[in-house]
Design a protein around this motif. Structure first.
Motif, mmCIF file in Angstrom:
data_model
loop_
_atom_site.group_PDB
_atom_site.id
_atom_site.type_symbol
_atom_site.label_atom_id
_atom_site.label_comp_id
_atom_site.label_asym_id
_atom_site.label_seq_id
_atom_site.Cartn_x
_atom_site.Cartn_y
_atom_site.Cartn_z
ATOM 1 N N ARG A 53 -8.742 5.748 1.410
ATOM 2 C CA ARG A 53 -7.884 6.760 2.030
ATOM 3 C C ARG A 53 -8.158 6.820 3.523
ATOM 4 N N GLN A 90 -1.256 6.356 2.526
ATOM 5 C CA GLN A 90 -2.588 6.328 1.919
ATOM 6 C C GLN A 90 -3.627 5.776 2.888
ATOM 7 N N ALA A 107 -7.426 2.812 -5.089
ATOM 8 C CA ALA A 107 -7.291 4.239 -5.381
ATOM 9 C C ALA A 107 -8.310 5.066 -4.604
ATOM 10 N N ILE A 111 0.868 -1.183 0.000
ATOM 11 C CA ILE A 111 0.000 0.000 0.000
ATOM 12 C C ILE A 111 0.902 1.230 0.000
ATOM 13 N N PRO A 112 0.650 2.205 -0.872
ATOM 14 C CA PRO A 112 1.477 3.415 -0.845
ATOM 15 C C PRO A 112 1.484 4.028 0.561
#
Length: 94
Positions: free
Chosen positions: A83, A57, A80, A53-54
């Motif tokens: 969040r 985020q 995407a 996971i980035p």
């Protein structure tokens, strides 16, 4: 969140862990889930489609090595759209 899945060491290497993972992912998809998260070793879980996971985020409630925080989209774009803090879902909430 998925996990932990574990196999008795005397049964390692015969595909039980992979079968458990496929069954869990299938059940999540059948239940209408769009994203599966877990904390684990990316080289192992990559074969199921998981990726890191980035960083920043999504935020877990406790300390986690960001390189071990993984996700798998069960629906296009689910990651995407995700969040913020990860929290337990209350009954009847998406």
């Amino acid at each position: 969140m998925l996990g932990p899945l574990t196999v008795d060491p005397s049964f390692e290497g015969v595909g039980i862990g992979a079968a458990l993972m496929r069954r869990a992912l299938g059940a999540a998809q059948e239940a209408g889930e769009t994203l599966v998260l877990l904390v684990g070793d990316e080289p192992y879980y990559r074969r199921f489609g998981f990726a890191v996971i980035p960083e920043g985020q999504l935020i877990l409630p406790g300390p986690v090595n960001p390189k071990r925080f993984l996700g798998l989209e069960l629906a296009d774009g689910a990651l995407a759209r995700a969040r913020g803090p990860v929290r337990a879902r209350q009954d009847n909430q998406p």
